[in-house]
Design an enzyme around this catalytic site. Structure first.
Site, PDB file in Angstrom:
ATOM      1  N   CYS A 215       0.919  -1.266   0.074  1.00  0.00           N
ATOM      2  CA  CYS A 215       0.130  -0.010  -0.144  1.00  0.00           C
ATOM      3  C   CYS A 215       0.709   1.259  -0.068  1.00  0.00           C
ATOM      4  O   CYS A 215       1.951   1.136   0.356  1.00  0.00           O
ATOM      5  CB  CYS A 215      -0.862   0.075   1.232  1.00  0.00           C
ATOM      6  SG  CYS A 215      -1.783  -1.465   1.338  1.00  0.00           S
TER       7      CYS A 215
ATOM      8  N   ARG B  34       3.231   1.564  -7.176  1.00  0.00           N
ATOM      9  CA  ARG B  34       3.483   0.688  -6.221  1.00  0.00           C
ATOM     10  C   ARG B  34       2.304  -0.324  -6.808  1.00  0.00           C
ATOM     11  O   ARG B  34       2.365  -1.523  -6.081  1.00  0.00           O
ATOM     12  CB  ARG B  34       3.242   0.849  -5.121  1.00  0.00           C
ATOM     13  CG  ARG B  34       4.651   2.019  -4.601  1.00  0.00           C
ATOM     14  CD  ARG B  34       4.263   2.763  -3.244  1.00  0.00           C
ATOM     15  NE  ARG B  34       4.071   1.754  -2.087  1.00  0.00           N
ATOM     16  CZ  ARG B  34       4.931   1.618  -1.397  1.00  0.00           C
ATOM     17  NH1 ARG B  34       5.991   2.062  -1.603  1.00  0.00           N
ATOM     18  NH2 ARG B  34       4.888   0.776  -0.161  1.00  0.00           N
TER      19      ARG B  34
ATOM     20  N   TRP C 151      -3.086  -1.777  -1.497  1.00  0.00           N
ATOM     21  CA  TRP C 151      -3.021  -3.094  -2.210  1.00  0.00           C
ATOM     22  C   TRP C 151      -3.399  -4.268  -1.571  1.00  0.00           C
ATOM     23  O   TRP C 151      -2.842  -4.523  -0.563  1.00  0.00           O
ATOM     24  CB  TRP C 151      -1.366  -3.216  -2.829  1.00  0.00           C
ATOM     25  CG  TRP C 151      -0.853  -4.669  -3.215  1.00  0.00           C
ATOM     26  CD1 TRP C 151      -0.406  -5.691  -2.620  1.00  0.00           C
ATOM     27  CD2 TRP C 151      -0.758  -4.885  -4.409  1.00  0.00           C
ATOM     28  NE1 TRP C 151      -0.190  -6.389  -3.146  1.00  0.00           N
ATOM     29  CE2 TRP C 151      -0.268  -6.219  -4.589  1.00  0.00           C
ATOM     30  CE3 TRP C 151      -0.935  -4.174  -5.734  1.00  0.00           C
ATOM     31  CZ2 TRP C 151      -0.158  -7.084  -5.889  1.00  0.00           C
ATOM     32  CZ3 TRP C 151      -0.823  -4.901  -6.844  1.00  0.00           C
ATOM     33  CH2 TRP C 151      -0.414  -6.134  -7.012  1.00  0.00           C
TER      34      TRP C 151
ATOM     35  N   ASN D  16       0.076  -0.053   6.277  1.00  0.00           N
ATOM     36  CA  ASN D  16       0.589  -0.595   4.894  1.00  0.00           C
ATOM     37  C   ASN D  16       1.152  -1.969   5.859  1.00  0.00           C
ATOM     38  O   ASN D  16       1.900  -1.723   6.802  1.00  0.00           O
ATOM     39  CB  ASN D  16       1.659  -0.093   4.363  1.00  0.00           C
ATOM     40  CG  ASN D  16       2.370  -0.904   3.393  1.00  0.00           C
ATOM     41  OD1 ASN D  16       1.845  -2.074   2.855  1.00  0.00           O
ATOM     42  ND2 ASN D  16       3.509  -0.465   2.906  1.00  0.00           N
ATOM     43  N   GLY D  17       0.979  -3.257   5.527  1.00  0.00           N
ATOM     44  CA  GLY D  17       1.465  -4.371   6.427  1.00  0.00           C
ATOM     45  C   GLY D  17       0.418  -5.336   6.493  1.00  0.00           C
ATOM     46  O   GLY D  17      -0.706  -5.485   6.012  1.00  0.00           O
TER      47      GLY D  17
ATOM     48  N   GLU E 104      14.728 -21.117 -15.698  1.00  0.00           N
ATOM     49  CA  GLU E 104      14.650 -19.897 -15.364  1.00  0.00           C
ATOM     50  C   GLU E 104      15.797 -18.835 -15.610  1.00  0.00           C
ATOM     51  O   GLU E 104      15.378 -17.707 -16.184  1.00  0.00           O
ATOM     52  CB  GLU E 104      14.113 -19.788 -13.812  1.00  0.00           C
ATOM     53  CG  GLU E 104      13.942 -18.456 -13.176  1.00  0.00           C
ATOM     54  CD  GLU E 104      13.091 -17.479 -13.745  1.00  0.00           C
ATOM     55  OE1 GLU E 104      12.007 -18.246 -14.639  1.00  0.00           O
ATOM     56  OE2 GLU E 104      12.703 -16.421 -13.540  1.00  0.00           O
TER      57      GLU E 104
ATOM     58  N   LYS F  45      15.158 -15.924 -18.179  1.00  0.00           N
ATOM     59  CA  LYS F  45      15.410 -14.454 -17.867  1.00  0.00           C
ATOM     60  C   LYS F  45      16.562 -13.933 -18.859  1.00  0.00           C
ATOM     61  O   LYS F  45      16.201 -12.822 -19.105  1.00  0.00           O
ATOM     62  CB  LYS F  45      16.295 -14.451 -16.191  1.00  0.00           C
ATOM     63  CG  LYS F  45      14.820 -14.531 -15.482  1.00  0.00           C
ATOM     64  CD  LYS F  45      13.865 -13.381 -15.366  1.00  0.00           C
ATOM     65  CE  LYS F  45      12.799 -13.521 -14.646  1.00  0.00           C
ATOM     66  NZ  LYS F  45      11.984 -14.362 -14.879  1.00  0.00           N
TER      67      LYS F  45
ATOM     68  N   GLU G  36      14.788 -13.098 -21.905  1.00  0.00           N
ATOM     69  CA  GLU G  36      13.676 -12.041 -22.142  1.00  0.00           C
ATOM     70  C   GLU G  36      13.971 -10.769 -21.869  1.00  0.00           C
ATOM     71  O   GLU G  36      13.282  -9.608 -22.328  1.00  0.00           O
ATOM     72  CB  GLU G  36      12.423 -12.398 -21.254  1.00  0.00           C
ATOM     73  CG  GLU G  36      12.689 -12.360 -19.735  1.00  0.00           C
ATOM     74  CD  GLU G  36      11.501 -12.754 -18.909  1.00  0.00           C
ATOM     75  OE1 GLU G  36      10.256 -12.270 -19.249  1.00  0.00           O
ATOM     76  OE2 GLU G  36      11.486 -13.503 -17.969  1.00  0.00           O
TER      77      GLU G  36
ATOM     78  N   HIS H 140      23.195 -35.768 -24.910  1.00  0.00           N
ATOM     79  CA  HIS H 140      22.323 -36.333 -25.925  1.00  0.00           C
ATOM     80  C   HIS H 140      22.004 -35.070 -26.856  1.00  0.00           C
ATOM     81  O   HIS H 140      20.930 -35.134 -27.564  1.00  0.00           O
ATOM     82  CB  HIS H 140      21.058 -36.780 -25.097  1.00  0.00           C
ATOM     83  CG  HIS H 140      21.260 -37.982 -24.236  1.00  0.00           C
ATOM     84  ND1 HIS H 140      21.353 -39.274 -24.462  1.00  0.00           N
ATOM     85  CD2 HIS H 140      21.350 -37.835 -22.674  1.00  0.00           C
ATOM     86  CE1 HIS H 140      21.595 -39.804 -23.481  1.00  0.00           C
ATOM     87  NE2 HIS H 140      21.584 -39.073 -22.389  1.00  0.00           N
TER      88      HIS H 140
ATOM     89  N   LYS I  85       3.660  -7.321 -19.237  1.00  0.00           N
ATOM     90  CA  LYS I  85       3.883  -7.950 -17.849  1.00  0.00           C
ATOM     91  C   LYS I  85       2.749  -9.112 -17.515  1.00  0.00           C
ATOM     92  O   LYS I  85       3.006  -9.910 -16.987  1.00  0.00           O
ATOM     93  CB  LYS I  85       3.527  -6.892 -16.760  1.00  0.00           C
ATOM     94  CG  LYS I  85       3.557  -7.371 -15.309  1.00  0.00           C
ATOM     95  CD  LYS I  85       4.812  -7.878 -15.104  1.00  0.00           C
ATOM     96  CE  LYS I  85       5.118  -8.445 -13.454  1.00  0.00           C
ATOM     97  NZ  LYS I  85       6.391  -9.331 -13.632  1.00  0.00           N
TER      98      LYS I  85
HETATM   99  C1  AGP Z   1       8.600 -13.947 -16.293  1.00  0.00           C
HETATM  100  O1  AGP Z   1       9.720 -13.278 -16.281  1.00  0.00           O
HETATM  101  C2  AGP Z   1       7.801 -13.639 -17.820  1.00  0.00           C
HETATM  102  N1  AGP Z   1       7.496 -12.163 -17.672  1.00  0.00           N
HETATM  103  C3  AGP Z   1       6.364 -14.456 -17.989  1.00  0.00           C
HETATM  104  O2  AGP Z   1       6.986 -15.763 -18.362  1.00  0.00           O
HETATM  105  C4  AGP Z   1       5.541 -14.764 -16.937  1.00  0.00           C
HETATM  106  O3  AGP Z   1       6.186 -15.594 -15.777  1.00  0.00           O
HETATM  107  C5  AGP Z   1       4.206 -15.544 -17.405  1.00  0.00           C
HETATM  108  O4  AGP Z   1       3.939 -14.754 -18.457  1.00  0.00           O
HETATM  109  C6  AGP Z   1       3.170 -15.916 -16.532  1.00  0.00           C
HETATM  110  O5  AGP Z   1       2.786 -14.774 -16.002  1.00  0.00           O
HETATM  111  P1  AGP Z   1       1.600 -14.966 -14.637  1.00  0.00           P
HETATM  112  O6  AGP Z   1       2.860 -15.526 -13.732  1.00  0.00           O
HETATM  113  O7  AGP Z   1       1.357 -13.626 -14.332  1.00  0.00           O
HETATM  114  O8  AGP Z   1       0.497 -15.834 -14.977  1.00  0.00           O
END
Ligand code: AGP
Length: 610
Positions: free
Chosen positions: A2, A27, A74, A98-99, A483, A487, A490, A506, A605
């Site tokens: 928040c 935020r 939030w 907030n908390g 992962e 990262k 992307e 393989h 996002k």
């Molecule tokens: C994560 O770094 C990516 N931006 C993307 O893979 C994300 O994890 C994926 O789109 C799933 O999003 P969500 O967790 O909001 O469902």
């Protein structure tokens, strides 16, 4: 998290509060409100939605005041709504918070028995009623605050005003941020510096359990429990307002990587009973009897959340010995899945709005499965359509690349695995206490892990212009190799692949030459020797190996040109610690390549379309 703003001074407080909240919008929030003195009375205006909706609601009133509080919520307890929006009031006491108040339920029940009537579902409203109840016993405003705070368990940053003492504001924090702004004859409180940076750059960062009393004459700080005066020097902030939104970090992604100790601590808070060796099943809206009936678990997600699902499979099958199937949501929804009657589906999604994940969740429900969503956004589609929700309290994640949401998803899966194992009778209480003990140390271990940042930057400088990158991991850390590769792809646009280390021979080994860096995840576990051999296979073909290993593992020196030593934890939580260098390496490579770290090209996002 928040947003809080409080003001006492010579200006009209209303625009100061509204502008302050606007500076905190980044935020993330779902409702907003202000409280302000009109003479000796306090008025409150709140709305679900955005600050502009609040502005429209008060536009015609030409409000003026010399003191007030503002808040953007939030949601953590209670859906986004006007009733749940702050400020909250009890009698003449009005406050913003907030908390997370861990024991709000018990306090609320106790206050209800004493005749208190609550209007919201929030934990926050309990605080206003507590202070009000002590005021009704004749205590002063400050003493009533001190007494009320003694009863609270959890985290809080609070701003309070009271009709008994117009023109005075009290503020306090414990494990939630709160800063003081010292202007010329005007004073501010806020959850973050951007809220008042246009008025003053002189700031005091409050410490835990310091009580602040503010009037238009000045600010006094005292120790919450003893009342003894505390002297704190102001700091002059030189950041630009934009930098201030990122807490001084260059990008939201870096800020969110460094928020992980707090995010993990907040996600654990209120979810475990260490002394009883139990998980708080209410936080999953589940009973042990529900868990006992589970014959199979499906984990469904996309992207980074799918990597969390893969880690979850290892946790659940190893701890609870219940078969677990992991699906990418866009596959699950079309593959005519076979979902036995005793199945339990866990959907993992930071945003709660990912189209493929929601479609898969609906498909699972249509097939009769019970659905739990592990989600970071209260009131999101996925959380509203699930049978139960576990909220990761990581706070809003602004950077497109998911970091703190990912590690807090792993906490949710860890707790679920323990609860399932306990329900199935597969785990002794002594073992649960050990798992809890390691969990409670995790925030500090994440803080320690973050200290490798400068080393990671050095590695990034060596490899930021490479064209390809291979990440290798085994077992529960194979998803962390995936992962790390995602990262890097992307945000730096470097092609990278995550692979089970045992699979390298393989096929991918054909890629190895002196232009192909290989990052190997080599924790001190039962497959360490295997991964060391894989590293040797890379070396013998002229490849360059970067090793991420556990502190004290000396064997890696013979196989890697760069080594990152990470704090030791148990095998289930190693992915949380090993995710830190993955995220930092991708971040630094992207910055060195001058990429747009927070908004990488072609990405959103939340992927709300198929
Ligand atoms: C994560 O770094 C990516 N931006 C993307 O893979 C994300 O994890 C994926 O789109 C799933 O999003 P969500 O967790 O909001 O469902």
């Amino acid at each position: 998290m928040c947003g809080i703003i409080g003001y006492i001074g010579k200006r009209n407080a209303i625009p100061v509060l509204i502008n302050g909240l606007k500076r905190l919008e980044y935020r993330g929030y779902d409702s907003a409100g202000i409280a302000f003195f009109s003479g000796n009375k306090i008025s409150v205006r709140r709305c679900a939605g955005k600050i502009k909706d609040l502005e429209s609601a008060i536009k015609g009133e030409k409000l003026r005041s010399v003191a007030g509080l503002g808040h953007t919520r939030w949601a953590t307890h209670g859906r986004p709504s006007e009733d749940n929006a702050h400020p909250h009031r009890a009698g003449g006491t009005v406050l913003v918070h907030n908390g997370i108040i861990e024991n709000y339920f018990e306090l609320k029940e106790d206050l209800r028995k004493k005749g208190h009537v609550f209007k919201s579902e929030t934990d926050t409203e309990v605080i206003s009623h507590l202070i009000h109840s002590f005021l009704q016993k004749g205590l002063s405003f400050e003493d009533a605050m001190r007494e009320a705070l003694k009863l609270l368990e959890g985290s809080y940053a609070i701003g309070v005003i009271n009709e008994k003492e117009p023109g005075r504001m009290l503020a306090v924090k414990k494990d939630s941020p709160l800063v003081l702004g010292l202007g010329d004859g005007e004073f501010f409180i806020a959850s973050d510096i951007p809220a008042f940076l246009k008025y003053t750059r002189d700031v005091i960062i409050l410490e835990n359990n310091e009580l602040v009393s503010i009037t238009n004459k000045g600010v006094s700080i005292s120790a919450l429990n003893t009342g003894k005066p505390v002297r704190r020097e102001a700091t002059r902030i030189t950041w630009s307002p934009t930098m201030a939104e990122k807490g001084g970090y260059r990008h939201f992604m870096l800020k969110e990587i460094y928020e992980q100790p707090r995010a993990v601590a907040d996600t654990i808070r209120g979810r475990v009973f260490p002394e009883r060796g139990e998980v708080n099943l209410e936080e999953f809206s589940l009973r042990e009897s529900d868990l006992r009936k589970i014959g199979k678990v499906f984990l469904i997600a996309c992207g980074t959340s799918w990597h969390a699902a893969l880690v979850g499979k290892y946790m659940i099958e190893d701890m609870a010995r219940v078969p677990c199937e992991v699906d990418i949501a866009s596959e699950f929804r079309y593959r005519k899945p076979i979902v036995p009657k005793d199945s339990f589906v866990i959907v993992i999604t930071q945003s709660g709005e990912t189209a493929d994940t929601i479609a898969a969740q609906r498909e699972a429900r249509k097939l009769g499965a019970r659905v739990l969503t592990i989600c970071n956004v209260v009131g999101s589609t996925s959380s509203r359509e699930a049978d139960s929700v576990f909220y990761t309290h990581s706070g809003p994640e602004i950077g497109v690349a998911s970091t703190k949401a990912f590690t807090t998803q792993l906490i949710g899966l860890y707790l679920f695995s323990i609860a399932l194992a306990k329900a199935k009778g597969g785990i002794a209480s002594g073992q649960i206490k050990e798992l809890f003990s390691e969990l409670l140390q995790l925030p500090e271990k994440i803080k320690k892990a973050l200290q490798i940042n400068d080393q990671v930057l050095k590695i990034a400088k060596k490899f930021c212009y490479t064209r390809d990158f291979l990440y290798l991991g085994r077992g529960i850390n194979y998803p962390i190799a995936l992962e790390g590769a995602l990262k890097l792809k992307e945000i730096s646009y470097i092609h990278a692949e995550g692979y089970p280390a045992g699979e390298m021979k393989h096929g991918p080994i054909a890629l190895i030459d002196n232009s192909m860096p290989v990052l190997a995840l080599a924790p001190d576990d039962q497959v360490l020797e295997k991964i060391l051999s894989n590293m040797e296979e890379v070396n013998s073909r002229g490849g360059k190996v970067i090793a991420v290993t556990t502190e004290g593992v000396k064997k890696v020196f013979a196989h890697a040109s760069d080594i990152l030593f990470m704090p030791k934890t148990n095998s289930y939580l190693t992915p949380v610690i090993f995710a830190i260098p993955m995220h930092l390496l991708a971040y630094h490579m992207a910055v060195l390549k001058k990429c747009n770290v927070d908004q990488p090209r072609n990405l959103a996002k939340s992927v709300t379309v198929e």
